[in-house]
Design a protein around this motif. Structure first.
Motif, PDB file in Angstrom:
ATOM      1  N   LEU A 112       0.775  -1.149   0.047  1.00  0.00           N
ATOM      2  CA  LEU A 112       0.192  -0.022  -0.065  1.00  0.00           C
ATOM      3  C   LEU A 112       0.924   1.147  -0.029  1.00  0.00           C
ATOM      4  CD1 LEU A 112      -2.808  -1.079   2.844  1.00  0.00           C
ATOM      5  CD2 LEU A 112      -2.969  -1.400   0.019  1.00  0.00           C
ATOM      6  N   GLU A 113       0.504   2.513  -0.362  1.00  0.00           N
ATOM      7  CA  GLU A 113       0.989   3.717  -0.214  1.00  0.00           C
ATOM      8  C   GLU A 113       1.444   4.016   1.157  1.00  0.00           C
ATOM      9  OE1 GLU A 113      -0.784   6.805  -2.174  1.00  0.00           O
ATOM     10  OE2 GLU A 113      -1.033   5.573  -4.145  1.00  0.00           O
ATOM     11  N   GLU A 114       0.603   3.705   2.218  1.00  0.00           N
ATOM     12  CA  GLU A 114       1.073   3.843   3.469  1.00  0.00           C
ATOM     13  C   GLU A 114       1.988   3.105   4.026  1.00  0.00           C
ATOM     14  OE1 GLU A 114      -2.390   3.095   2.845  1.00  0.00           O
ATOM     15  OE2 GLU A 114      -2.903   5.233   2.332  1.00  0.00           O
ATOM     16  N   ILE A 115       3.044   3.351   4.800  1.00  0.00           N
ATOM     17  CA  ILE A 115       3.908   2.405   5.473  1.00  0.00           C
ATOM     18  C   ILE A 115       3.330   1.877   6.574  1.00  0.00           C
ATOM     19  CG2 ILE A 115       6.061   2.619   6.625  1.00  0.00           C
ATOM     20  CD1 ILE A 115       7.201   4.906   4.939  1.00  0.00           C
ATOM     21  N   PRO A 116       3.473   0.681   6.810  1.00  0.00           N
ATOM     22  CA  PRO A 116       2.760  -0.082   7.889  1.00  0.00           C
ATOM     23  C   PRO A 116       3.251   0.463   9.152  1.00  0.00           C
ATOM     24  CG  PRO A 116       4.330  -1.836   6.859  1.00  0.00           C
ATOM     25  CD  PRO A 116       4.281  -0.395   6.153  1.00  0.00           C
ATOM     26  N   SER A 117       2.162   0.381  10.144  1.00  0.00           N
ATOM     27  CA  SER A 117       2.652   0.590  11.637  1.00  0.00           C
ATOM     28  C   SER A 117       3.527  -0.477  12.147  1.00  0.00           C
ATOM     29  CB  SER A 117       1.196   0.412  12.340  1.00  0.00           C
ATOM     30  OG  SER A 117       0.959  -0.947  12.775  1.00  0.00           O
ATOM     31  N   ILE A 118       4.134   0.263  13.345  1.00  0.00           N
ATOM     32  CA  ILE A 118       5.294  -0.838  13.854  1.00  0.00           C
ATOM     33  C   ILE A 118       4.694  -2.078  14.195  1.00  0.00           C
ATOM     34  CG2 ILE A 118       4.921   0.225  16.267  1.00  0.00           C
ATOM     35  CD1 ILE A 118       8.239  -0.645  14.478  1.00  0.00           C
ATOM     36  N   GLY A 119       3.299  -1.972  14.872  1.00  0.00           N
ATOM     37  CA  GLY A 119       2.762  -3.395  15.233  1.00  0.00           C
ATOM     38  C   GLY A 119       2.581  -4.359  14.195  1.00  0.00           C
ATOM     39  N   GLU A 120       2.114  -3.828  13.206  1.00  0.00           N
ATOM     40  CA  GLU A 120       2.099  -4.634  11.783  1.00  0.00           C
ATOM     41  C   GLU A 120       3.318  -5.063  11.355  1.00  0.00           C
ATOM     42  OE1 GLU A 120       0.166  -4.616   7.316  1.00  0.00           O
ATOM     43  OE2 GLU A 120       0.049  -2.740   8.571  1.00  0.00           O
ATOM     44  N   VAL A 121       4.399  -4.449  11.409  1.00  0.00           N
ATOM     45  CA  VAL A 121       5.775  -4.856  11.164  1.00  0.00           C
ATOM     46  C   VAL A 121       6.214  -5.924  12.003  1.00  0.00           C
ATOM     47  CG1 VAL A 121       8.093  -3.933  10.758  1.00  0.00           C
ATOM     48  CG2 VAL A 121       6.417  -2.571   9.798  1.00  0.00           C
ATOM     49  N   LEU A 122       5.988  -5.684  13.138  1.00  0.00           N
ATOM     50  CA  LEU A 122       6.340  -6.808  14.381  1.00  0.00           C
ATOM     51  C   LEU A 122       5.656  -7.983  14.068  1.00  0.00           C
ATOM     52  CD1 LEU A 122       6.797  -4.394  17.525  1.00  0.00           C
ATOM     53  CD2 LEU A 122       8.356  -5.185  15.908  1.00  0.00           C
ATOM     54  N   LEU A 123       4.452  -7.941  13.760  1.00  0.00           N
ATOM     55  CA  LEU A 123       3.474  -8.957  13.602  1.00  0.00           C
ATOM     56  C   LEU A 123       4.250  -9.940  12.518  1.00  0.00           C
ATOM     57  CD1 LEU A 123       1.164 -10.874  14.400  1.00  0.00           C
ATOM     58  CD2 LEU A 123      -0.115  -9.395  12.872  1.00  0.00           C
ATOM     59  N   HIS A 124       4.268  -9.116  11.316  1.00  0.00           N
ATOM     60  CA  HIS A 124       5.010  -9.932  10.283  1.00  0.00           C
ATOM     61  C   HIS A 124       6.375 -10.194  10.202  1.00  0.00           C
ATOM     62  CE1 HIS A 124       2.449  -7.303   6.980  1.00  0.00           C
ATOM     63  NE2 HIS A 124       1.733  -8.126   7.754  1.00  0.00           N
ATOM     64  N   ILE A 125       7.268  -9.809  11.220  1.00  0.00           N
ATOM     65  CA  ILE A 125       8.502 -10.290  11.256  1.00  0.00           C
ATOM     66  C   ILE A 125       8.301 -11.513  12.303  1.00  0.00           C
ATOM     67  CG2 ILE A 125      10.512 -10.034  12.817  1.00  0.00           C
ATOM     68  CD1 ILE A 125      10.494  -6.882  12.001  1.00  0.00           C
ATOM     69  N   ALA A 126       7.613 -11.527  13.190  1.00  0.00           N
ATOM     70  CA  ALA A 126       7.308 -12.855  13.906  1.00  0.00           C
ATOM     71  C   ALA A 126       6.676 -14.024  12.997  1.00  0.00           C
ATOM     72  CB  ALA A 126       6.257 -12.487  15.219  1.00  0.00           C
ATOM     73  N   PHE A 127       5.930 -13.749  12.257  1.00  0.00           N
ATOM     74  CA  PHE A 127       5.356 -14.719  11.217  1.00  0.00           C
ATOM     75  C   PHE A 127       6.460 -15.052  10.190  1.00  0.00           C
ATOM     76  CE2 PHE A 127       3.903 -15.795   7.142  1.00  0.00           C
ATOM     77  CZ  PHE A 127       3.162 -16.714   7.237  1.00  0.00           C
ATOM     78  N   PHE A 128       7.055 -14.181   9.850  1.00  0.00           N
ATOM     79  CA  PHE A 128       8.029 -14.694   8.840  1.00  0.00           C
ATOM     80  C   PHE A 128       9.379 -15.330   9.545  1.00  0.00           C
ATOM     81  CE2 PHE A 128       5.954 -11.740   6.228  1.00  0.00           C
ATOM     82  CZ  PHE A 128       5.783 -12.962   4.787  1.00  0.00           C
ATOM     83  N   ILE A 129       9.584 -15.236  10.667  1.00  0.00           N
ATOM     84  CA  ILE A 129      10.695 -15.724  11.352  1.00  0.00           C
ATOM     85  C   ILE A 129      10.234 -17.220  11.600  1.00  0.00           C
ATOM     86  CG2 ILE A 129      11.736 -16.391  13.578  1.00  0.00           C
ATOM     87  CD1 ILE A 129      12.034 -13.439  13.941  1.00  0.00           C
ATOM     88  N   ILE A 130       8.851 -17.357  11.774  1.00  0.00           N
ATOM     89  CA  ILE A 130       8.633 -18.949  11.970  1.00  0.00           C
ATOM     90  C   ILE A 130       8.347 -19.740  10.632  1.00  0.00           C
ATOM     91  CG2 ILE A 130       6.433 -20.199  12.708  1.00  0.00           C
ATOM     92  CD1 ILE A 130       6.121 -18.255  14.790  1.00  0.00           C
ATOM     93  N   ALA A 131       8.061 -18.981   9.613  1.00  0.00           N
ATOM     94  CA  ALA A 131       7.803 -19.360   8.043  1.00  0.00           C
ATOM     95  C   ALA A 131       9.280 -19.690   7.705  1.00  0.00           C
ATOM     96  CB  ALA A 131       7.191 -18.605   7.524  1.00  0.00           C
ATOM     97  N   GLU A 132      10.305 -18.861   8.277  1.00  0.00           N
ATOM     98  CA  GLU A 132      11.510 -19.090   7.507  1.00  0.00           C
ATOM     99  C   GLU A 132      12.261 -20.342   8.198  1.00  0.00           C
ATOM    100  OE1 GLU A 132      15.739 -19.197   6.998  1.00  0.00           O
ATOM    101  OE2 GLU A 132      14.903 -18.698   9.204  1.00  0.00           O
ATOM    102  N   GLU A 133      12.119 -20.573   9.431  1.00  0.00           N
ATOM    103  CA  GLU A 133      12.506 -21.648  10.244  1.00  0.00           C
ATOM    104  C   GLU A 133      11.865 -22.825   9.515  1.00  0.00           C
ATOM    105  OE1 GLU A 133      14.968 -22.030  12.353  1.00  0.00           O
ATOM    106  OE2 GLU A 133      15.580 -20.002  12.171  1.00  0.00           O
ATOM    107  N   PHE A 134      10.711 -23.017   9.379  1.00  0.00           N
ATOM    108  CA  PHE A 134       9.983 -24.145   8.633  1.00  0.00           C
ATOM    109  C   PHE A 134      10.702 -24.338   7.435  1.00  0.00           C
ATOM    110  CE2 PHE A 134       6.669 -25.855   6.021  1.00  0.00           C
ATOM    111  CZ  PHE A 134       6.576 -27.190   6.325  1.00  0.00           C
TER     112      PHE A 134
END
Length: 151
Positions: free
Chosen positions: A99-121
């Motif tokens: 999106l044109e809007e930069i995501p909030s810090i909460g959304e960024v942290l949620l994505h980071i947590a998800f992708f850490i788990i996904a990357e490990e798998f």
């Protein structure tokens, strides 16, 4: 008002340069830090935590040169090619939303947590596949030639 990307951004640039450059910075930065610590054996107190104390990378310059050559090929040539393929699929089939809007810090942290788990798998699953009879000797064996992990 939400922060926004610069007007000149495009989805391809955000996906390709953002993903590839961030990966390069983290991977090479982390690797060089641990390589410097292993190569110099400094600080002395940290060396006590090394698992393979008998092996020092500074005593094997040929292995180090080979490792750097392979890492350069993988991160500077192979990785961008694979990234372009993933980006093409993601943008073609609208699997990534930018999106044109930069995501909030909460959304960024949620994505980071998800992708850490996904990357490990994904790392675990791909490593299992790379140890298959068909791929091990042709592709993955070189990964096991460097006996001492540095990072």
């Amino acid at each position: 008002m939400m922060a926004q990307w610069p007007p000149s951004y495009d989805e391809w640039s955000v996906l390709f340069w953002g993903t590839w450059l961030l990966t390069l910075i983290v991977y090479w930065g982390n690797g060089f830090l641990f390589l410097a610590l292993d190569y110099s054996k400094q600080p002395k107190w940290l060396h006590q935590y090394k698992i393979q104390k008998w092996f020092n990378v500074s005593e094997h310059p040929e292995q180090l040169r080979r490792m750097f050559g392979l890492l350069c090929f993988n991160t500077l040539l192979l990785m961008p090619a694979v990234q372009m393929g993933f980006n093409w699929v993601a943008l073609r089939y609208k699997r990534i939303r930018i999106l044109e809007e930069i995501p909030s810090i909460g959304e960024v942290l949620l994505h980071i947590a998800f992708f850490i788990i996904a990357e490990e798998f994904m790392f675990f699953a791909s490593h299992i596949v790379l140890h298959s009879r068909m791929l091990y000797t042709r592709v993955h064996k070189v990964h096991h030639e460097f006996k001492s992990p540095i990072a």
